[in-house]
Motif scaffolding. Structure first.
Motif, short mmCIF file in Angstrom:
data_model
loop_
_atom_site.label_atom_id
_atom_site.label_comp_id
_atom_site.label_asym_id
_atom_site.label_seq_id
_atom_site.Cartn_x
_atom_site.Cartn_y
_atom_site.Cartn_z
N UNK A 23 0.82 -1.22 0.00
CA UNK A 23 0.00 0.00 0.00
C UNK A 23 0.85 1.27 0.00
N UNK A 24 2.15 1.12 0.30
CA UNK A 24 3.05 2.28 0.28
C UNK A 24 4.49 1.77 0.27
N UNK A 25 5.38 2.61 -0.23
CA UNK A 25 6.81 2.29 -0.22
C UNK A 25 7.59 3.59 -0.10
N UNK A 26 8.72 3.52 0.56
CA UNK A 26 9.55 4.71 0.71
C UNK A 26 10.60 4.50 1.76
N UNK A 27 11.00 5.62 2.42
CA UNK A 27 12.04 5.57 3.43
C UNK A 27 11.46 5.89 4.80
N UNK A 28 11.98 5.19 5.80
CA UNK A 28 11.56 5.45 7.18
C UNK A 28 12.05 6.84 7.58
N UNK A 29 11.14 7.66 8.08
CA UNK A 29 11.54 8.97 8.61
C UNK A 29 11.72 8.91 10.12
N UNK A 30 10.82 8.17 10.77
CA UNK A 30 10.89 8.08 12.22
C UNK A 30 10.04 6.90 12.68
N UNK A 31 10.45 6.29 13.80
CA UNK A 31 9.66 5.24 14.44
C UNK A 31 9.48 5.68 15.88
N UNK A 32 8.25 5.54 16.40
CA UNK A 32 7.98 5.95 17.77
C UNK A 32 8.78 5.11 18.75
N UNK A 33 8.97 5.63 19.96
CA UNK A 33 9.72 4.89 20.99
C UNK A 33 9.03 3.57 21.31
N UNK A 34 7.70 3.54 21.22
CA UNK A 34 6.95 2.32 21.51
C UNK A 34 7.12 1.28 20.40
N UNK A 35 7.54 1.75 19.22
CA UNK A 35 7.67 0.85 18.08
C UNK A 35 6.35 0.51 17.42
N UNK A 36 5.30 1.28 17.73
CA UNK A 36 3.97 1.00 17.17
C UNK A 36 3.55 1.99 16.09
N UNK A 37 4.36 3.03 15.88
CA UNK A 37 4.02 4.07 14.90
C UNK A 37 5.23 4.31 14.01
N UNK A 38 4.97 4.42 12.70
CA UNK A 38 6.05 4.63 11.74
C UNK A 38 5.66 5.76 10.80
N UNK A 39 6.58 6.69 10.58
CA UNK A 39 6.39 7.75 9.59
C UNK A 39 7.22 7.38 8.37
N UNK A 40 6.58 7.45 7.21
CA UNK A 40 7.23 7.03 5.96
C UNK A 40 7.27 8.21 5.00
N UNK A 41 8.43 8.43 4.38
CA UNK A 41 8.55 9.40 3.29
C UNK A 41 8.39 8.59 2.01
N UNK A 42 7.27 8.77 1.29
CA UNK A 42 7.00 7.95 0.10
C UNK A 42 8.00 8.19 -1.01
N UNK A 43 8.12 7.20 -1.88
CA UNK A 43 9.04 7.29 -3.01
C UNK A 43 8.57 8.35 -4.01
N UNK A 44 7.28 8.54 -4.14
CA UNK A 44 6.73 9.49 -5.10
C UNK A 44 6.53 10.87 -4.48
N UNK A 45 5.97 11.78 -5.26
CA UNK A 45 5.74 13.15 -4.79
C UNK A 45 4.50 13.22 -3.90
N UNK A 46 4.62 12.76 -2.67
CA UNK A 46 3.48 12.77 -1.75
C UNK A 46 3.96 13.20 -0.37
#
Length: 62
Positions: A23-46
């Motif tokens: 459903x998405x692909x890109x680079x990890x920007x940040x992961x929460x300390x709990x390890x339950x939340x991930x922010x992704x910078x998508x490969x495309x212009x989004x």
């Protein structure tokens, strides 16, 4: 699949999988300390995207 999201590093290339579909692909920007939340910078212009482990998504290194 990456079961422990805390093992991911900023800049890791990953794919987000839900119901056996990418459903998405890109680079990890940040992961929460709990390890339950991930922010992704998508490969495309989004905008960066937020994913919650509780939403049933899986992460695969790309």
């Amino acid at each position: 699949m990456v079961s422990d999201w805390k093992s991911l590093s900023v800049g890791d290339r990953v794919e987000i999988i839900k119901h056996a579909h990418v459903v998405a692909a890109g680079e990890v920007e940040e992961v929460s300390q709990s390890g339950n939340v991930l922010w992704l910078v998508p490969a495309g212009p989004a905008e960066k995207q937020l994913f919650l482990k509780s939403d049933g998504v899986q992460v695969r290194r790309g």
